[in-house]
Scaffold this motif. Structure first.
Motif, PDB file in Angstrom:
ATOM      1  N   GLU A 324       0.278 -12.914   4.591  1.00 16.38           N
ATOM      2  CA  GLU A 324      -0.037 -11.771   3.734  1.00 16.38           C
ATOM      3  C   GLU A 324       1.150 -10.828   3.591  1.00 16.38           C
ATOM      4  O   GLU A 324       1.313 -10.196   2.544  1.00 16.38           O
ATOM      5  CB  GLU A 324      -1.272 -11.057   4.273  1.00 16.38           C
ATOM      6  CG  GLU A 324      -2.539 -11.900   4.112  1.00 16.38           C
ATOM      7  CD  GLU A 324      -3.805 -11.180   4.536  1.00 16.38           C
ATOM      8  OE1 GLU A 324      -3.709 -10.029   5.024  1.00 16.38           O
ATOM      9  OE2 GLU A 324      -4.904 -11.754   4.367  1.00 16.38           O
ATOM     10  N   LYS A 328       2.578  -9.799   0.000  1.00 18.25           N
ATOM     11  CA  LYS A 328       2.746  -8.374  -0.343  1.00 18.25           C
ATOM     12  C   LYS A 328       4.167  -8.087  -0.814  1.00 18.25           C
ATOM     13  O   LYS A 328       4.388  -7.311  -1.738  1.00 18.25           O
ATOM     14  CB  LYS A 328       2.398  -7.499   0.855  1.00 18.25           C
ATOM     15  CG  LYS A 328       2.263  -6.018   0.516  1.00 18.25           C
ATOM     16  CD  LYS A 328       1.607  -5.245   1.637  1.00 18.25           C
ATOM     17  CE  LYS A 328       1.354  -3.799   1.236  1.00 18.25           C
ATOM     18  NZ  LYS A 328       0.434  -3.684   0.090  1.00 18.25           N
ATOM     19  N   GLU A 331       4.260  -9.277  -4.463  1.00 13.68           N
ATOM     20  CA  GLU A 331       3.010  -9.081  -5.192  1.00 13.68           C
ATOM     21  C   GLU A 331       3.198  -8.842  -6.692  1.00 13.68           C
ATOM     22  O   GLU A 331       2.338  -9.220  -7.488  1.00 13.68           O
ATOM     23  CB  GLU A 331       2.207  -7.930  -4.568  1.00 13.68           C
ATOM     24  CG  GLU A 331       2.910  -6.595  -4.565  1.00 13.68           C
ATOM     25  CD  GLU A 331       2.139  -5.534  -3.779  1.00 13.68           C
ATOM     26  OE1 GLU A 331       1.105  -5.856  -3.180  1.00 13.68           O
ATOM     27  OE2 GLU A 331       2.596  -4.369  -3.778  1.00 13.68           O
ATOM     28  N   TYR A 335       0.842 -13.907 -10.204  1.00 13.75           N
ATOM     29  CA  TYR A 335      -0.324 -13.632 -11.031  1.00 13.75           C
ATOM     30  C   TYR A 335      -1.203 -14.868 -11.045  1.00 13.75           C
ATOM     31  O   TYR A 335      -0.700 -15.998 -11.022  1.00 13.75           O
ATOM     32  CB  TYR A 335       0.129 -13.274 -12.448  1.00 13.75           C
ATOM     33  CG  TYR A 335      -0.966 -13.226 -13.497  1.00 13.75           C
ATOM     34  CD1 TYR A 335      -2.034 -12.339 -13.385  1.00 13.75           C
ATOM     35  CD2 TYR A 335      -0.902 -14.060 -14.613  1.00 13.75           C
ATOM     36  CE1 TYR A 335      -3.028 -12.301 -14.365  1.00 13.75           C
ATOM     37  CE2 TYR A 335      -1.877 -14.026 -15.590  1.00 13.75           C
ATOM     38  CZ  TYR A 335      -2.947 -13.142 -15.461  1.00 13.75           C
ATOM     39  OH  TYR A 335      -3.922 -13.110 -16.426  1.00 13.75           O
ATOM     40  N   ILE A 351      -9.130 -14.825  -4.813  1.00 15.95           N
ATOM     41  CA  ILE A 351      -9.007 -13.395  -4.497  1.00 15.95           C
ATOM     42  C   ILE A 351      -8.821 -13.190  -3.000  1.00 15.95           C
ATOM     43  O   ILE A 351      -7.978 -12.384  -2.563  1.00 15.95           O
ATOM     44  CB  ILE A 351     -10.255 -12.639  -5.006  1.00 15.95           C
ATOM     45  CG1 ILE A 351     -10.287 -12.665  -6.536  1.00 15.95           C
ATOM     46  CG2 ILE A 351     -10.281 -11.201  -4.494  1.00 15.95           C
ATOM     47  CD1 ILE A 351     -11.600 -12.188  -7.134  1.00 15.95           C
ATOM     48  N   ASN A 355      -5.293 -11.476  -2.527  1.00 16.37           N
ATOM     49  CA  ASN A 355      -5.431 -10.027  -2.318  1.00 16.37           C
ATOM     50  C   ASN A 355      -5.536  -9.660  -0.852  1.00 16.37           C
ATOM     51  O   ASN A 355      -5.507  -8.470  -0.497  1.00 16.37           O
ATOM     52  CB  ASN A 355      -6.637  -9.488  -3.076  1.00 16.37           C
ATOM     53  CG  ASN A 355      -6.461  -9.532  -4.588  1.00 16.37           C
ATOM     54  OD1 ASN A 355      -7.416  -9.559  -5.338  1.00 16.37           O
ATOM     55  ND2 ASN A 355      -5.212  -9.542  -5.056  1.00 16.37           N
ATOM     56  N   ARG A 359      -7.830  -6.644   1.256  1.00 18.27           N
ATOM     57  CA  ARG A 359      -7.633  -6.302  -0.158  1.00 18.27           C
ATOM     58  C   ARG A 359      -6.511  -5.274  -0.357  1.00 18.27           C
ATOM     59  O   ARG A 359      -6.587  -4.400  -1.215  1.00 18.27           O
ATOM     60  CB  ARG A 359      -8.935  -5.767  -0.775  1.00 18.27           C
ATOM     61  CG  ARG A 359     -10.100  -6.747  -0.725  1.00 18.27           C
ATOM     62  CD  ARG A 359      -9.765  -8.014  -1.529  1.00 18.27           C
ATOM     63  NE  ARG A 359     -10.931  -8.879  -1.680  1.00 18.27           N
ATOM     64  CZ  ARG A 359     -11.235  -9.888  -0.861  1.00 18.27           C
ATOM     65  NH1 ARG A 359     -10.442 -10.159   0.180  1.00 18.27           N
ATOM     66  NH2 ARG A 359     -12.295 -10.640  -1.063  1.00 18.27           N
ATOM     67  N   ASP A 360      -5.443  -5.426   0.433  1.00 17.42           N
ATOM     68  CA  ASP A 360      -4.328  -4.485   0.352  1.00 17.42           C
ATOM     69  C   ASP A 360      -3.087  -5.106  -0.289  1.00 17.42           C
ATOM     70  O   ASP A 360      -1.993  -4.562  -0.211  1.00 17.42           O
ATOM     71  CB  ASP A 360      -3.981  -3.942   1.746  1.00 17.42           C
ATOM     72  CG  ASP A 360      -3.672  -5.038   2.758  1.00 17.42           C
ATOM     73  OD1 ASP A 360      -3.879  -6.233   2.441  1.00 17.42           O
ATOM     74  OD2 ASP A 360      -3.231  -4.712   3.866  1.00 17.42           O
ATOM     75  N   ILE A 361      -3.258  -6.278  -0.941  1.00 25.21           N
ATOM     76  CA  ILE A 361      -2.164  -6.920  -1.670  1.00 25.21           C
ATOM     77  C   ILE A 361      -2.476  -6.810  -3.154  1.00 25.21           C
ATOM     78  O   ILE A 361      -3.543  -7.211  -3.607  1.00 25.21           O
ATOM     79  CB  ILE A 361      -2.009  -8.402  -1.266  1.00 25.21           C
ATOM     80  CG1 ILE A 361      -1.853  -8.538   0.258  1.00 25.21           C
ATOM     81  CG2 ILE A 361      -0.811  -9.018  -1.981  1.00 25.21           C
ATOM     82  CD1 ILE A 361      -1.880  -9.972   0.741  1.00 25.21           C
ATOM     83  N   GLN A 362      -1.549  -6.273  -3.914  1.00 19.48           N
ATOM     84  CA  GLN A 362      -1.807  -5.959  -5.317  1.00 19.48           C
ATOM     85  C   GLN A 362      -1.386  -7.091  -6.260  1.00 19.48           C
ATOM     86  O   GLN A 362      -0.723  -6.861  -7.273  1.00 19.48           O
ATOM     87  CB  GLN A 362      -1.078  -4.665  -5.697  1.00 19.48           C
ATOM     88  CG  GLN A 362      -1.451  -3.461  -4.850  1.00 19.48           C
ATOM     89  CD  GLN A 362      -2.946  -3.186  -4.863  1.00 19.48           C
ATOM     90  OE1 GLN A 362      -3.562  -3.123  -5.926  1.00 19.48           O
ATOM     91  NE2 GLN A 362      -3.531  -3.034  -3.682  1.00 19.48           N
ATOM     92  N   ILE A 363      -1.759  -8.315  -5.914  1.00 19.45           N
ATOM     93  CA  ILE A 363      -1.547  -9.434  -6.836  1.00 19.45           C
ATOM     94  C   ILE A 363      -2.698  -9.443  -7.833  1.00 19.45           C
ATOM     95  O   ILE A 363      -3.870  -9.440  -7.442  1.00 19.45           O
ATOM     96  CB  ILE A 363      -1.481 -10.776  -6.076  1.00 19.45           C
ATOM     97  CG1 ILE A 363      -0.217 -10.829  -5.204  1.00 19.45           C
ATOM     98  CG2 ILE A 363      -1.505 -11.954  -7.054  1.00 19.45           C
ATOM     99  CD1 ILE A 363      -0.121 -12.067  -4.342  1.00 19.45           C
ATOM    100  N   LYS A 364      -2.373  -9.458  -9.112  1.00 17.73           N
ATOM    101  CA  LYS A 364      -3.418  -9.427 -10.124  1.00 17.73           C
ATOM    102  C   LYS A 364      -4.076 -10.794 -10.258  1.00 17.73           C
ATOM    103  O   LYS A 364      -3.400 -11.817 -10.417  1.00 17.73           O
ATOM    104  CB  LYS A 364      -2.852  -9.004 -11.479  1.00 17.73           C
ATOM    105  CG  LYS A 364      -3.927  -8.835 -12.555  1.00 17.73           C
ATOM    106  CD  LYS A 364      -3.341  -8.358 -13.878  1.00 17.73           C
ATOM    107  CE  LYS A 364      -4.448  -8.199 -14.918  1.00 17.73           C
ATOM    108  NZ  LYS A 364      -3.918  -7.782 -16.234  1.00 17.73           N
TER     109      LYS A 364
END
Length: 407
Positions: A324, A328, A331, A335, A351, A355, A359-364
């Motif tokens: 992770e 991160k 990130e 996509y 997800i 993510n 849920r602290d990884i901002q991969i869309k």
């Protein structure tokens, strides 16, 4: 042009089996490649690490399994010539003399043909005005002996598996070869993955040396990866060998989770017996198996960064914080598009991995759904009754893909 028409015409063009052919606004070239990394595959009694100049004796268990002749597909992997010397494809817009932008396209598990991927590559090439490299994973596409695709032989092998394993689910002529091979020697998943990883490094360095005249040696590149090809794409990106992937963007389609969050039992992918063997080896008892396999233990627990990243992508809890932290770090360059009704690679598992547990990884991650029946294996059916709906969904997906890759 409707998706079904593009599919049919591109398939017809490639089936001509010419070294170079033009169609509409595209040029497709068939290029040769000779892998320098077959030494990572099972076969010989001694394995070699070229990077560290070390030799490792193969376990008696692997030797016995390699000598098992109960089915025709259980050959010594490092002696499969088709897997060492093979062809890959380059699709580019017509009239482009020096390509400065490339996209590597990686396919799914147990694929034998580029047919469904040709329109995908054409959509990327057309929108981004770039070249698209269709590179096969080890023992897939042209890298597999023709025997493994012979319908009569594979029908016989599937029937043999059904007799041997009465409770087997989804054993078919389409997955008989890969299922038998993976069940008998699950470490093939690791070894063939490592070979493909090293092949990509070799290809990049050959292209940078000017091997292909119409590709600029200073080309930039991104990755579009589908299904299990996304696992390769993630390992390449997160390892970032020699800084080659500093600026590479990774777009995942129906892909992204760690291995133990996939459900690959399908008549087109793996049967249930092979899946159980793989899961037992790669997830439940992996550490114990590695103790008995000095070579793979060195590759995955030694000084091989690609091995550590590979290992972190096999099981959700294993090396989670390490995995992770890498996601991160990258990130903004990753996509994913997942499909709501995909049961092989569920959207929520995409997800969960991309993510992160918290849920602290901002991969869309975009979760899409189509207004027609589809599956993981066939997101864009070549069906004239729903041709317009499929074309709309296809264009929507690749507008998103190319919007991301053009940033």
């Amino acid at each position: 042009m409707l998706y079904k028409d593009l599919y049919s015409k591109l398939k017809e063009v490639v089936d001509q089996n010419k070294s170079k052919v033009e169609f509409e606004n595209y040029q497709i070239s068939r290029l040769s490649f000779c892998s320098n990394s077959a030494y990572v595959l099972p076969g010989e009694e001694v394995r070699y690490c070229r990077i560290h100049d070390k030799y490792f004796k193969v376990s008696d268990q692997e030797n016995n399994l390699m000598d098992d002749c109960s089915h025709d597909v259980n050959v010594k992997d490092d002696r499969v010539e088709e897997n060492k010397s093979f062809n890959f494809y380059l699709l580019k817009p017509r009239g482009t003399h020096k390509l400065k932008k490339m996209v590597f396209l990686f396919h799914g598990f147990n694929e034998k043909s580029w047919d469904k991927y040709l329109p995908w590559g054409a959509a990327i090439a057309d929108r981004l005005k770039c070249g698209v490299v269709f590179f096969p994973l080890a023992f897939h596409m042209d890298r597999a002996p023709s025997l493994w695709s012979e319908k009569r032989k594979m029908y016989e092998l599937s029937n043999k598996r059904k007799q041997q394993f009465p409770n087997v689910i989804h054993s078919t002529l389409s997955n008989a070869a890969i299922s038998a091979r993976m069940q008998s020697l699950p470490q093939r998943f690791i070894c063939s993955g490592l070979q493909t990883y090293y092949d990509i490094m070799q290809l990049i360095e050959e292209l940078k040396s000017g091997r292909i005249s119409n590709i600029d040696p200073d080309f930039s590149f991104d990755i579009f990866a589908y299904s299990i090809g996304g696992l390769l794409g993630e390992i390449l990106k997160l390892t970032n060998y020699n800084g080659y992937f500093d600026n590479a963007r990774l777009c995942l389609f129906c892909s992204g989770p760690v291995f133990n969050r996939l459900s690959p039992v399908s008549k087109y992918i793996l049967d249930s017996e092979a899946n159980v063997a793989l899961y037992s080896y790669l997830v439940e008892h992996f550490d114990k198996f590695l103790i008995k396999d000095a070579y793979l233990n060195h590759c995955l627990n030694g000084d091989h960064n690609e091995g550590k990243v590979f290992r972190s992508m096999l099981e959700f809890k294993r090396l989670r914080e390490y995995r992770e932290s890498l996601f991160k770090e990258h990130e903004e360059q990753i996509y994913a598009i997942a499909l709501k009704k995909d049961v092989v690679i569920p959207a929520f598992e995409v997800i969960n991995t991309l993510n992160g547990a918290y849920r602290d990884i901002q991969i869309k991650v975009d979760v899409m759904d189509f207004d027609y029946p589809y599956t993981h294996e066939t997101p864009f059916p070549n069906n004239h009754k729903i041709a317009e709906k499929v074309s709309r969904s296809f264009n929507e997906v690749f507008d998103k893909v190319c919007g991301f890759l053009s940033q």
